[in-house]
Motif scaffolding. Structure first.
Motif, PDB file in Angstrom:
ATOM      1  N   ARG A 115       0.840  -1.189   0.000  1.00 47.25           N
ATOM      2  CA  ARG A 115       0.000   0.000   0.000  1.00 47.25           C
ATOM      3  C   ARG A 115       0.882   1.248   0.000  1.00 47.25           C
ATOM      4  O   ARG A 115       1.890   1.319   0.688  1.00 47.25           O
ATOM      5  N   LYS A 116       0.502   2.213  -0.807  1.00 44.23           N
ATOM      6  CA  LYS A 116       1.233   3.477  -0.877  1.00 44.23           C
ATOM      7  C   LYS A 116       1.131   4.196   0.467  1.00 44.23           C
ATOM      8  O   LYS A 116       0.047   4.275   1.055  1.00 44.23           O
ATOM      9  N   ARG A 117       2.242   4.696   0.927  1.00 38.56           N
ATOM     10  CA  ARG A 117       2.226   5.496   2.145  1.00 38.56           C
ATOM     11  C   ARG A 117       1.464   6.781   1.867  1.00 38.56           C
ATOM     12  O   ARG A 117       1.719   7.468   0.870  1.00 38.56           O
ATOM     13  N   ARG A 118       0.541   7.106   2.731  1.00 38.76           N
ATOM     14  CA  ARG A 118      -0.267   8.314   2.557  1.00 38.76           C
ATOM     15  C   ARG A 118       0.317   9.459   3.384  1.00 38.76           C
ATOM     16  O   ARG A 118       0.791   9.247   4.494  1.00 38.76           O
ATOM     17  N   ILE A 119       0.237  10.648   2.838  1.00 39.19           N
ATOM     18  CA  ILE A 119       0.582  11.855   3.584  1.00 39.19           C
ATOM     19  C   ILE A 119      -0.744  12.461   4.027  1.00 39.19           C
ATOM     20  O   ILE A 119      -1.594  12.810   3.196  1.00 39.19           O
ATOM     21  N   ILE A 120      -0.917  12.532   5.344  1.00 40.46           N
ATOM     22  CA  ILE A 120      -2.191  12.936   5.939  1.00 40.46           C
ATOM     23  C   ILE A 120      -1.989  14.174   6.799  1.00 40.46           C
ATOM     24  O   ILE A 120      -1.172  14.169   7.722  1.00 40.46           O
ATOM     25  N   VAL A 121      -2.740  15.218   6.508  1.00 45.14           N
ATOM     26  CA  VAL A 121      -2.760  16.392   7.364  1.00 45.14           C
ATOM     27  C   VAL A 121      -3.736  16.089   8.487  1.00 45.14           C
ATOM     28  O   VAL A 121      -4.904  15.789   8.228  1.00 45.14           O
ATOM     29  N   LEU A 122      -3.269  16.136   9.716  1.00 45.80           N
ATOM     30  CA  LEU A 122      -4.154  16.037  10.885  1.00 45.80           C
ATOM     31  C   LEU A 122      -3.942  17.317  11.661  1.00 45.80           C
ATOM     32  O   LEU A 122      -2.825  17.597  12.121  1.00 45.80           O
ATOM     33  N   ALA A 179      -4.271   8.604  19.760  1.00 44.71           N
ATOM     34  CA  ALA A 179      -3.387   7.457  20.049  1.00 44.71           C
ATOM     35  C   ALA A 179      -3.407   6.466  18.889  1.00 44.71           C
ATOM     36  O   ALA A 179      -2.351   5.985  18.458  1.00 44.71           O
ATOM     37  N   GLU A 180      -4.582   6.185  18.356  1.00 40.92           N
ATOM     38  CA  GLU A 180      -4.693   5.264  17.221  1.00 40.92           C
ATOM     39  C   GLU A 180      -4.010   5.845  15.979  1.00 40.92           C
ATOM     40  O   GLU A 180      -3.320   5.134  15.255  1.00 40.92           O
ATOM     41  N   PHE A 181      -4.218   7.134  15.741  1.00 39.78           N
ATOM     42  CA  PHE A 181      -3.589   7.775  14.592  1.00 39.78           C
ATOM     43  C   PHE A 181      -2.067   7.717  14.730  1.00 39.78           C
ATOM     44  O   PHE A 181      -1.359   7.390  13.781  1.00 39.78           O
ATOM     45  N   TYR A 182      -1.567   8.010  15.912  1.00 40.41           N
ATOM     46  CA  TYR A 182      -0.118   8.028  16.140  1.00 40.41           C
ATOM     47  C   TYR A 182       0.498   6.656  15.887  1.00 40.41           C
ATOM     48  O   TYR A 182       1.624   6.561  15.403  1.00 40.41           O
ATOM     49  N   GLN A 183      -0.242   5.607  16.171  1.00 39.93           N
ATOM     50  CA  GLN A 183       0.252   4.248  15.907  1.00 39.93           C
ATOM     51  C   GLN A 183       0.307   3.945  14.404  1.00 39.93           C
ATOM     52  O   GLN A 183       1.015   3.039  13.985  1.00 39.93           O
ATOM     53  N   SER A 184      -0.426   4.701  13.593  1.00 39.59           N
ATOM     54  CA  SER A 184      -0.489   4.442  12.152  1.00 39.59           C
ATOM     55  C   SER A 184       0.592   5.168  11.359  1.00 39.59           C
ATOM     56  O   SER A 184       0.679   5.003  10.151  1.00 39.59           O
ATOM     57  N   ILE A 185       1.417   5.975  12.033  1.00 38.84           N
ATOM     58  CA  ILE A 185       2.442   6.767  11.342  1.00 38.84           C
ATOM     59  C   ILE A 185       3.837   6.404  11.847  1.00 38.84           C
ATOM     60  O   ILE A 185       3.991   5.842  12.935  1.00 38.84           O
ATOM     61  N   ASP A 186       4.845   6.735  11.043  1.00 35.54           N
ATOM     62  CA  ASP A 186       6.227   6.605  11.509  1.00 35.54           C
ATOM     63  C   ASP A 186       7.071   7.816  11.109  1.00 35.54           C
ATOM     64  O   ASP A 186       8.277   7.847  11.297  1.00 35.54           O
ATOM     65  N   THR A 187       6.403   8.831  10.548  1.00 39.93           N
ATOM     66  CA  THR A 187       7.095  10.013  10.047  1.00 39.93           C
ATOM     67  C   THR A 187       6.209  11.238  10.257  1.00 39.93           C
ATOM     68  O   THR A 187       4.996  11.154  10.070  1.00 39.93           O
ATOM     69  N   ILE A 188       6.841  12.353  10.639  1.00 38.41           N
ATOM     70  CA  ILE A 188       6.115  13.620  10.786  1.00 38.41           C
ATOM     71  C   ILE A 188       6.837  14.677   9.959  1.00 38.41           C
ATOM     72  O   ILE A 188       8.069  14.775   9.983  1.00 38.41           O
ATOM     73  N   ARG A 196       7.612   8.388  -0.168  1.00 39.79           N
ATOM     74  CA  ARG A 196       6.531   7.411  -0.363  1.00 39.79           C
ATOM     75  C   ARG A 196       7.047   6.070  -0.872  1.00 39.79           C
ATOM     76  O   ARG A 196       6.417   5.046  -0.666  1.00 39.79           O
ATOM     77  N   LYS A 197       8.179   6.064  -1.565  1.00 35.09           N
ATOM     78  CA  LYS A 197       8.737   4.818  -2.096  1.00 35.09           C
ATOM     79  C   LYS A 197       9.374   3.958  -1.010  1.00 35.09           C
ATOM     80  O   LYS A 197       9.559   2.765  -1.199  1.00 35.09           O
ATOM     81  N   ARG A 198       9.725   4.563   0.098  1.00 35.87           N
ATOM     82  CA  ARG A 198      10.316   3.813   1.201  1.00 35.87           C
ATOM     83  C   ARG A 198       9.235   3.012   1.914  1.00 35.87           C
ATOM     84  O   ARG A 198       8.094   3.458   2.025  1.00 35.87           O
ATOM     85  N   LYS A 199       9.603   1.841   2.405  1.00 37.92           N
ATOM     86  CA  LYS A 199       8.657   1.063   3.200  1.00 37.92           C
ATOM     87  C   LYS A 199       8.389   1.807   4.497  1.00 37.92           C
ATOM     88  O   LYS A 199       9.279   2.450   5.050  1.00 37.92           O
ATOM     89  N   GLY A 200       7.159   1.700   4.956  1.00 40.58           N
ATOM     90  CA  GLY A 200       6.833   2.344   6.224  1.00 40.58           C
ATOM     91  C   GLY A 200       5.351   2.579   6.378  1.00 40.58           C
ATOM     92  O   GLY A 200       4.541   2.199   5.535  1.00 40.58           O
ATOM     93  N   LYS A 201       5.036   3.228   7.465  1.00 42.92           N
ATOM     94  CA  LYS A 201       3.652   3.565   7.785  1.00 42.92           C
ATOM     95  C   LYS A 201       3.284   4.880   7.106  1.00 42.92           C
ATOM     96  O   LYS A 201       4.078   5.457   6.353  1.00 42.92           O
ATOM     97  N   ASP A 202       2.090   5.367   7.409  1.00 47.54           N
ATOM     98  CA  ASP A 202       1.655   6.642   6.858  1.00 47.54           C
ATOM     99  C   ASP A 202       2.488   7.785   7.428  1.00 47.54           C
ATOM    100  O   ASP A 202       3.251   7.609   8.387  1.00 47.54           O
ATOM    101  N   ILE A 203       2.312   8.961   6.850  1.00 47.57           N
ATOM    102  CA  ILE A 203       3.120  10.137   7.159  1.00 47.57           C
ATOM    103  C   ILE A 203       2.186  11.254   7.617  1.00 47.57           C
ATOM    104  O   ILE A 203       1.208  11.576   6.947  1.00 47.57           O
ATOM    105  N   TRP A 204       2.501  11.851   8.759  1.00 47.28           N
ATOM    106  CA  TRP A 204       1.694  12.928   9.325  1.00 47.28           C
ATOM    107  C   TRP A 204       2.268  14.263   8.896  1.00 47.28           C
ATOM    108  O   TRP A 204       3.411  14.589   9.201  1.00 47.28           O
TER     109      TRP A 204
END
Length: 193
Positions: free
Chosen positions: A12-19, A50-59, A119-127
């Motif tokens: 799955r493509k890593r998503r960049i999400i504005v929160l 808390a749930e959102f924070y668990q879904s990301i690995d980058t800010i 986005r090409k790197r493996k990982g979680k979503d991006i905040w």
């Protein structure tokens, strides 16, 4: 008996999400950067943070937001230290600090190239933490996938908008909306390309 499919599952493509939280009139801070209007009791579950924070690995941070976070950290505001388990990228046009906190890297390359590479790197979503300038730059580069906006039931009259002003028309698709007991509403949108 069916043979197992040899097709590999495409990651799955890593998503960049504005929160972000905004006032009911669309501001993320007062004109001086103050967010005093966000000081309010938080309902049980903390708006799903808390749930959102668990879904990301980058800010991703803009320089002004980063500087504000450093100021909070110096003042000893709880929870303001940079999490070293999370990769923090700060976009800047100004001089680079000589001694950034652990886990913080400064970025000066163009947004589109950086976002494509990240986005090409493996990982979680991006905040996308913000602020308005970096959100606008990423949006203009087609590099934001979703917005999760927590609308706080308070008008502040003037301030810093969620997105830096510019002439743009960006269609959004509502994914969900959620009402919290204290009157906060979460609007979750996908950016339509």
């Amino acid at each position: 008996m069916k043979a197992k499919s040899s097709k590999s599952v495409k990651p799955r493509k890593r998503r960049i999400i504005v929160l972000a939280a905004t006032s009911a009139d669309g501001f993320i801070a007062r004109s001086d950067g103050s967010v005093d209007w966000l000081d309010r009791p938080t309902p049980k579950g903390g708006y799903g943070m808390a749930e959102f924070y668990q879904s990301i690995d980058t800010i991703l941070w803009g320089r002004k937001t980063y500087d504000m976070a450093l100021d909070f950290q110096k003042k000893g505001v709880p929870g303001s230290a940079f999490d070293t388990k999370i990769k923090n990228y700060v976009f800047t046009r100004g001089p680079l600090p000589s001694d950034p906190p652990a886990g913080v890297e400064f970025v000066t390359e163009p947004v589109k190239a950086f976002a494509t590479r990240l986005r090409k790197r493996k990982g979680k979503d991006i905040w996308m933490m913000g602020g308005a300038g970096i959100i606008g730059s990423f949006l203009d580069a087609g590099a934001i996938d979703e917005f999760k906006i927590h609308v706080i039931p308070t008008f502040i009259g003037e301030g810093i908008p969620l997105i830096a002003p510019d002439r743009r028309n960006v269609p959004l698709r509502l994914i969900s909306s959620k009402k919290f007991p204290d009157g906060v509403v979460e609007l979750h949108y996908a950016v339509q390309s």
